[in-house]
Design a protein around this motif. Structure first.
Motif, PDB file in Angstrom:
ATOM      1  N   LEU A  10       0.822  -1.212   0.000  1.00  0.00           N
ATOM      2  CA  LEU A  10       0.000   0.000   0.000  1.00  0.00           C
ATOM      3  C   LEU A  10       0.857   1.263   0.000  1.00  0.00           C
ATOM      4  O   LEU A  10       0.600   2.208  -0.741  1.00  0.00           O
ATOM      5  N   LEU A  11       1.890   1.276   0.844  1.00  0.00           N
ATOM      6  CA  LEU A  11       2.777   2.438   0.907  1.00  0.00           C
ATOM      7  C   LEU A  11       3.440   2.702  -0.442  1.00  0.00           C
ATOM      8  O   LEU A  11       3.529   3.849  -0.896  1.00  0.00           O
ATOM      9  N   GLU A  12       3.918   1.636  -1.089  1.00  0.00           N
ATOM     10  CA  GLU A  12       4.560   1.792  -2.386  1.00  0.00           C
ATOM     11  C   GLU A  12       3.571   2.328  -3.422  1.00  0.00           C
ATOM     12  O   GLU A  12       3.926   3.161  -4.265  1.00  0.00           O
ATOM     13  N   THR A  13       2.323   1.865  -3.346  1.00  0.00           N
ATOM     14  CA  THR A  13       1.318   2.311  -4.306  1.00  0.00           C
ATOM     15  C   THR A  13       0.959   3.770  -4.072  1.00  0.00           C
ATOM     16  O   THR A  13       0.830   4.557  -5.018  1.00  0.00           O
ATOM     17  N   VAL A  14       0.794   4.159  -2.806  1.00  0.00           N
ATOM     18  CA  VAL A  14       0.513   5.568  -2.490  1.00  0.00           C
ATOM     19  C   VAL A  14       1.660   6.451  -2.956  1.00  0.00           C
ATOM     20  O   VAL A  14       1.456   7.536  -3.511  1.00  0.00           O
ATOM     21  N   ALA A  15       2.894   5.999  -2.771  1.00  0.00           N
ATOM     22  CA  ALA A  15       4.062   6.787  -3.165  1.00  0.00           C
ATOM     23  C   ALA A  15       4.085   7.051  -4.663  1.00  0.00           C
ATOM     24  O   ALA A  15       4.646   8.057  -5.121  1.00  0.00           O
ATOM     25  N   ALA A  16       3.474   6.164  -5.444  1.00  0.00           N
ATOM     26  CA  ALA A  16       3.450   6.342  -6.898  1.00  0.00           C
ATOM     27  C   ALA A  16       2.440   7.396  -7.332  1.00  0.00           C
ATOM     28  O   ALA A  16       2.448   7.806  -8.503  1.00  0.00           O
ATOM     29  N   PRO A  22      -7.599   7.609  -3.904  1.00  0.00           N
ATOM     30  CA  PRO A  22      -8.643   7.155  -2.980  1.00  0.00           C
ATOM     31  C   PRO A  22      -8.470   5.688  -2.624  1.00  0.00           C
ATOM     32  O   PRO A  22      -7.753   4.946  -3.311  1.00  0.00           O
ATOM     33  N   ALA A  23      -9.170   5.257  -1.574  1.00  0.00           N
ATOM     34  CA  ALA A  23      -9.028   3.897  -1.079  1.00  0.00           C
ATOM     35  C   ALA A  23      -9.398   2.859  -2.132  1.00  0.00           C
ATOM     36  O   ALA A  23      -8.710   1.845  -2.288  1.00  0.00           O
ATOM     37  N   LYS A  24     -10.494   3.102  -2.880  1.00  0.00           N
ATOM     38  CA  LYS A  24     -10.932   2.110  -3.861  1.00  0.00           C
ATOM     39  C   LYS A  24      -9.895   1.907  -4.959  1.00  0.00           C
ATOM     40  O   LYS A  24      -9.641   0.781  -5.394  1.00  0.00           O
ATOM     41  N   GLN A  25      -9.260   3.000  -5.394  1.00  0.00           N
ATOM     42  CA  GLN A  25      -8.225   2.872  -6.415  1.00  0.00           C
ATOM     43  C   GLN A  25      -7.018   2.116  -5.868  1.00  0.00           C
ATOM     44  O   GLN A  25      -6.446   1.268  -6.554  1.00  0.00           O
ATOM     45  N   LEU A  26      -6.658   2.394  -4.609  1.00  0.00           N
ATOM     46  CA  LEU A  26      -5.523   1.702  -3.999  1.00  0.00           C
ATOM     47  C   LEU A  26      -5.804   0.209  -3.846  1.00  0.00           C
ATOM     48  O   LEU A  26      -4.921  -0.625  -4.065  1.00  0.00           O
ATOM     49  N   ALA A  27      -7.059  -0.123  -3.481  1.00  0.00           N
ATOM     50  CA  ALA A  27      -7.433  -1.532  -3.352  1.00  0.00           C
ATOM     51  C   ALA A  27      -7.326  -2.234  -4.697  1.00  0.00           C
ATOM     52  O   ALA A  27      -6.806  -3.356  -4.795  1.00  0.00           O
ATOM     53  N   ARG A  28      -7.788  -1.551  -5.736  1.00  0.00           N
ATOM     54  CA  ARG A  28      -7.761  -2.150  -7.074  1.00  0.00           C
ATOM     55  C   ARG A  28      -6.316  -2.354  -7.548  1.00  0.00           C
ATOM     56  O   ARG A  28      -5.971  -3.416  -8.076  1.00  0.00           O
ATOM     57  N   GLU A  29      -5.452  -1.351  -7.320  1.00  0.00           N
ATOM     58  CA  GLU A  29      -4.085  -1.430  -7.841  1.00  0.00           C
ATOM     59  C   GLU A  29      -3.219  -2.410  -7.047  1.00  0.00           C
ATOM     60  O   GLU A  29      -2.273  -2.977  -7.584  1.00  0.00           O
ATOM     61  N   THR A  30      -3.548  -2.601  -5.780  1.00  0.00           N
ATOM     62  CA  THR A  30      -2.754  -3.537  -4.966  1.00  0.00           C
ATOM     63  C   THR A  30      -3.330  -4.948  -4.985  1.00  0.00           C
ATOM     64  O   THR A  30      -2.668  -5.897  -4.554  1.00  0.00           O
ATOM     65  N   LEU A  40      -6.001  -1.322   6.749  1.00  0.00           N
ATOM     66  CA  LEU A  40      -4.586  -0.983   6.696  1.00  0.00           C
ATOM     67  C   LEU A  40      -4.382   0.530   6.549  1.00  0.00           C
ATOM     68  O   LEU A  40      -3.473   1.109   7.163  1.00  0.00           O
ATOM     69  N   LEU A  41      -5.223   1.156   5.755  1.00  0.00           N
ATOM     70  CA  LEU A  41      -5.103   2.609   5.573  1.00  0.00           C
ATOM     71  C   LEU A  41      -5.332   3.339   6.896  1.00  0.00           C
ATOM     72  O   LEU A  41      -4.588   4.276   7.232  1.00  0.00           O
TER      73      LEU A  41
END
Length: 244
Positions: A10-16, A22-30, A40-41
Motif C-alpha cells: 500500500l505504501l509503495e502504491t501511495v508513493a506512486a 482514494p481507497a478504492k483505487q488503492l485496493a484495485r491497484e494492490t 490498513l489505511l
C-alpha cells in the motif's frame, strides 16, 4: 508477515501517486480486498505513515522520515565504500571527519588488520590541536572560529611532541597553506605519524586523513598526495555524500 507485506504494498502504491489516491483505487491497484485496504489505511494514517486529505491518501511524515533515513544510510555507505577502496589501494587506514556545529566529528574510519587505525586513547573532539584531523579542520576556519574552539578545548600537551599552547597552535594554523596536507608526527600518539587532506564543499568543512607507524614515516607524504589526487578525481561523485 502477510500484514506487513500488504502494508508495504500500500505504501509503495501511495508513493506512486504524487497527487494522492482514494481507497478504492488503492485496493484495485494492490489487489487487496476493500475491507482489508480500509483497515490498513486507517492503521497507517494513525501511525503517521499516511495522511488523508479530502478522501485521498498521501505519504505521511513518518514515511518521509523513513525515506530520508534510507537516503542518509545510502550516503554513509558510499563514503564507507570509497574509504575502503583507498585503504586497500594505498595501504593505510583512512579517516573521514567534519567540523560541524563547533565540534570535530570523526564520521567514518576504514582500517584493516594490515593497516590498523590509531586507537582513540584521548577524546578526538577535545584534542583537535594534537592530531592531523583536528589541525586540518581548524586550519579551514576563520580566526574567530578557531579562537572559539580553543576557548572550549584549550591546548593541553598529551605527548612530548604536542604543540605547547593556544598561541603556538594559532601561529601554526595561520602558516598552513590552503589545500596542502597537514602533517603531525607523534603529537597525538607516540609511535604514529598522520596526515590530513582538507576538503571544502560549500560551507562543509571536512577532511580525509591517514596514519602510519613511525617506522613508515617516509611513506606519509607520498601517500597523502596520492590520497589527495584520488579525492580530486572522485570529489564530484562524493559531494552529495560527504555531508552525511
Amino acid at each position: 508477515m502477510g500484514s506487513v507485506q500488504r502494508a508495504m504494498r500500500l505504501l509503495e502504491t501511495v508513493a506512486a501517486h504524487v497527487y494522492g489516491a482514494p481507497a478504492k483505487q488503492l485496493a484495485r491497484e494492490t489487489g487487496l480486498a476493500l475491507p482489508t485496504t480500509y483497515h490498513l489505511l486507517r492503521t497507517l494514517v494513525h501511525e503517521g505513515y499516511l495522511r488523508r486529505e479530502k478522501g485521498l491518501f498521501f505519504l505521511g511524515d513518518a514515511a518521509e522520515r523513513l525515506g530520508s533515513s534510507g537516503a542518509q544510510q545510502k550516503r554513509r555507505s558510499a563514503v564507507a565504500d570509497t574509504l575502503a577502496h583507498w585503504r586497500d589501494s594505498i595501504g593505510v587506514p583512512v579517516y573521514y571527519a567534519m567540523y560541524r556545529d563547533g565540534e570535530i566529528e570523526v564520521m567514518c574510519v576504514s582500517d584493516s588488520p594490515e593497516a590498523p587505525a590509531v586507537e582513540e586513547w584521548a577524546d578526538f573532539r577535545a584534542t583537535g590541536h594534537a592530531h592531523a584531523i583536528g589541525q586540518c579542520l581548524l586550519s579551514q576556519l576563520d580566526e574567530d572560529a578557531r579562537r572559539d574552539h580553543l576557548a572550549r578545548y584549550p591546548v593541553q600537551p598529551i605527548t612530548p611532541y604536542t604543540v605547547r599552547d593556544n598561541d603556538a597552535l594559532l601561529r601554526r594554523l595561520a602558516r598552513t597553506r590552503r589545500m596542502e596536507p597537514v602533517v603531525e608526527r607523534q603529537e597525538y600518539a607516540l609511535g604514529t605519524v598522520c596526515a590530513a587532506v582538507p576538503i571544502t564543499v560549500g560551507t562543509t568543512v571536512a577532511t580525509m586523513a591517514m596514519s602510519l607507524p613511525l617506522h613508515q614515516a617516509d611513506r606519509l607524504l607520498p601517500a597523502a598526495h596520492r590520497l589527495q589526487t584520488e579525492i580530486g578525481r572522485h570529489l564530484g561523485t562524493l559531494t552529495l555524500s560527504i555531508s552525511i
